[in-house]
Design a protein around this motif. Structure first.
Motif, short mmCIF file in Angstrom:
data_model
loop_
_atom_site.label_atom_id
_atom_site.label_comp_id
_atom_site.label_asym_id
_atom_site.label_seq_id
_atom_site.Cartn_x
_atom_site.Cartn_y
_atom_site.Cartn_z
N GLU A 2 0.83 -1.21 0.00
CA GLU A 2 0.00 0.00 0.00
C GLU A 2 0.86 1.25 0.00
O GLU A 2 0.57 2.21 -0.70
CB GLU A 2 -0.92 -0.02 1.22
N ASN A 3 1.96 1.23 0.80
CA ASN A 3 2.84 2.39 0.85
C ASN A 3 3.48 2.63 -0.49
O ASN A 3 3.66 3.76 -0.93
CB ASN A 3 3.91 2.19 1.93
N GLU A 4 3.86 1.53 -1.19
CA GLU A 4 4.50 1.66 -2.49
C GLU A 4 3.53 2.23 -3.52
O GLU A 4 3.88 3.04 -4.36
CB GLU A 4 5.01 0.28 -2.95
N THR A 5 2.27 1.79 -3.40
CA THR A 5 1.25 2.26 -4.35
C THR A 5 0.97 3.75 -4.15
O THR A 5 0.79 4.49 -5.11
CB THR A 5 -0.05 1.47 -4.15
N ASN A 6 0.95 4.18 -2.90
CA ASN A 6 0.63 5.57 -2.60
C ASN A 6 1.84 6.49 -2.62
O ASN A 6 1.71 7.68 -2.36
CB ASN A 6 -0.04 5.65 -1.22
N LYS A 7 3.02 5.93 -2.89
CA LYS A 7 4.23 6.73 -2.88
C LYS A 7 4.18 7.83 -3.95
O LYS A 7 3.76 7.60 -5.08
CB LYS A 7 5.45 5.83 -3.10
N SER A 8 4.62 9.00 -3.58
CA SER A 8 4.61 10.13 -4.52
C SER A 8 5.94 10.17 -5.27
O SER A 8 7.00 10.32 -4.66
CB SER A 8 4.39 11.44 -3.75
N TYR A 9 5.88 10.02 -6.59
CA TYR A 9 7.09 10.01 -7.42
C TYR A 9 7.30 11.36 -8.10
O TYR A 9 6.36 12.12 -8.33
CB TYR A 9 6.99 8.92 -8.49
N ILE A 10 8.55 11.61 -8.44
CA ILE A 10 8.90 12.79 -9.23
C ILE A 10 9.02 12.36 -10.69
O ILE A 10 9.78 11.44 -11.00
CB ILE A 10 10.22 13.42 -8.76
N SER A 11 8.29 13.00 -11.57
CA SER A 11 8.38 12.67 -13.00
C SER A 11 9.65 13.26 -13.59
O SER A 11 10.23 14.21 -13.05
CB SER A 11 7.15 13.22 -13.74
N TRP A 12 10.08 12.73 -14.74
CA TRP A 12 11.34 13.20 -15.32
C TRP A 12 11.27 14.65 -15.80
O TRP A 12 12.26 15.38 -15.69
CB TRP A 12 11.82 12.25 -16.41
N PRO A 13 10.13 15.15 -16.31
CA PRO A 13 10.11 16.58 -16.65
C PRO A 13 10.25 17.49 -15.42
O PRO A 13 10.91 18.53 -15.49
CB PRO A 13 8.73 16.76 -17.32
N VAL A 14 9.63 17.08 -14.29
CA VAL A 14 9.75 17.87 -13.06
C VAL A 14 11.19 17.86 -12.58
O VAL A 14 11.75 18.89 -12.18
CB VAL A 14 8.80 17.34 -11.97
N LEU A 15 11.83 16.67 -12.64
CA LEU A 15 13.23 16.58 -12.23
C LEU A 15 14.11 17.44 -13.13
O LEU A 15 15.07 18.08 -12.67
CB LEU A 15 13.70 15.13 -12.27
#
Length: 481
Positions: A2-15
């Motif tokens: 569940e934690n992995e599913t809800n994890k907030s990722y940074i997209s490559w354009p934002v990075l």
């Protein structure tokens, strides 16, 4: 799960936007124009093909190799590639120390942007002493350190807004410049021919090249955020390619556009501090918009500079608290607050920024302070780059130990040759940049700034010897188990 599913990722354009914010802005094309004139176009083209692209791709390669060791960024790369904790520590320290002059410089630029918003002109120098300029700079740094501990999402939001806005304004400036030429505008720089673009390879020319290198570096600062990407091995390369493309566009076409509005042979003495505002002021006048564009740019610049300040204060603080520091720093330096942030790294950052501001207070006026702090970056950043290329060389020398999904230059000898070239070039730029700029050779002002250059770099880098000594004392005084 569940934690992995809800994890907030940074997209490559934002990075890419976070990286772009840390690397280059509209101001960065003004500084070299004042130092090298129209010939800086040659320098930019050379830098893009023979340094920027190798630099960005080396960062992408190292980021792919050390995907699991990113909290310390470049310091972790050096530590693992050289199998040396000591070299990892010194990389971390020099990397962190190299960012401090720029943190102060960005805070300075934030004040300048607000002065143009409030005053609408370049009168800040006549209204404020260098001492008060330093005090307000220090206050801004303190405010941002406090804000970063309370607003966790502020970094991504500000970096995205700032990066996109600055790139849009740069494109807008280039397009509008072309429009003014097509509608009867004239070119201020004369002669505007091939000869004007050929550099004169004097010691002064080479002493300013470090500032160009500084203007296009900083991509490795986003390395600690690589583990926050969903598919880092695939997407980090995309971020680096996007950053390199935007950098090439901004430097080359931006310089051409500036040469249309400014006479590159007779530039204002305060171009480094106020040139961006002059540029949009002149563009607005030619388009019949008055100062509107200047005010729009001042708002964008303020947001952009605050985003840079947020990125640098956050990312550099993690460098000293990462895996490189455990055996070389006292335990209290590694302490984190309830938000998980390395609080004493922030304290140390504040202290050494104050040291730089005290040194800059010996200079006669705000313009001299601004220029000296800016030029100091041309010394420390190339030194920092040497560590990056050392890590790349070590990885390619022992590439069987360091597999990577993304490989920059598949031929091993070619990759090592490229890394060696970039290492030597960075070292030469760093050494030559000790020679003061913006002042006349042999004068008291030149000698004063030369002393400040050696003193500031000596303290920033030399203070790294203090932490291992304090760690040794701490271990010696600790009660035996």
């Amino acid at each position: 799960m569940e934690n992995e599913t809800n994890k907030s990722y940074i997209s490559w354009p934002v990075l890419a936007m976070i990286g772009f914010v840390t690397i280059i802005g509209f101001d960065d094309i003004l500084y070299p124009l004042q130092n090298q004139g129209l010939s800086v176009v040659f320098s930019w083209i050379f830098m893009v093909f023979f340094f920027v692209v190798p630099y960005e791709m080396s960062v992408a390669h190292l980021g792919s190799v050390f995907n699991g060791h990113q909290e310390g960024g470049l310091a972790s790369w050096v530590r693992h590639s050289t199998h040396s904790d000591a070299l990892g520590y010194w990389t971390a320290w020099m990397y962190w120390a190299a960012c401090l002059p720029y943190i102060v410089d960005v805070a300075n630029s934030t004040i300048v942007s607000y002065s143009w918003l409030l005053l609408g002109d370049n009168s800040l120098s006549s209204r404020m002493s260098s001492v008060w300029f330093g005090i307000w700079t220090f206050v801004i740094i303190l405010i941002f350190i406090l804000l970063e501990n309370f607003f966790k999402k502020s970094l991504q939001v500000m970096a995205t807004i700032g990066g996109v806005s600055m790139f849009v304004m740069t494109i807008l400036f280039v397009v509008m410049t072309a429009w003014t030429l097509l509608n009867g505008g004239h070119i201020a720089t004369q002669p505007f021919n091939l000869k004007a673009f050929i550099p004169k390879f004097t010691p002064g020319y080479f002493s300013t090249t470090g500032l160009l290198m500084f203007a296009v570096c900083g991509a490795e600062l986003v390395a600690p955020y690589l583990t926050r990407m969903k598919n880092p091995n695939r997407d980090f390369k995309k971020s680096m390619i996007l950053i390199a493309s935007m950098t090439a566009f901004l430097t080359v076409f931006g310089t051409f556009s500036l040469a249309i509005f400014f006479d590159a042979n007779n530039l204002p003495h305060d171009l480094k501090m106020n040139g961006s505002y002059y540029a949009f002021q002149l563009l607005g006048e030619r388009m019949g918009l008055g100062d509107t564009l200047m005010y729009v740019f001042a708002v964008v610049q303020a947001v952009y500079m605050m985003a840079q300040l947020a990125v640098f204060l956050d990312s550099t603080s993690w460098v000293l608290a990462a895996d490189t520091a455990a055996n070389f720093m006292p335990k209290w330096m590694l302490k984190r607050n309830r938000n998980g942030r390395p609080i004493h790294s922030y304290v140390l950052t504040t202290g050494l920024c104050l040291f730089l501001l005290l040194l800059s207070g010996t200079l006669p006026d705000i313009n001299a302070v601004f220029n000296w702090l800016l030029n100091l970056n041309g010394i420390v950043f190339p030194f920092k780059n040497c560590w990056l290329f050392l890590a790349f060389i070590c990885v390619r020398l022992h590439q069987e130990q360091f597999p990577s999904q993304f490989v920059y230059i598949k031929n091993q000898k070619g990759a090592i040759a490229m890394g060696t070239w970039c290492f030597v070039f960075s070292l030469i730029c760093a050494i030559m940049s000790f020679l003061p700029q913006d002042v006349t050779f042999g004068t008291g002002a030149w000698n004063h700034q030369l002393i400040l250059n050696f003193l500031s770099v000596g303290v920033l880098f030399g203070a790294g010897c203090l932490m291992p000594f304090l760690a040794w004392l701490e271990k010696r005084q600790a009660p035996e188990a």
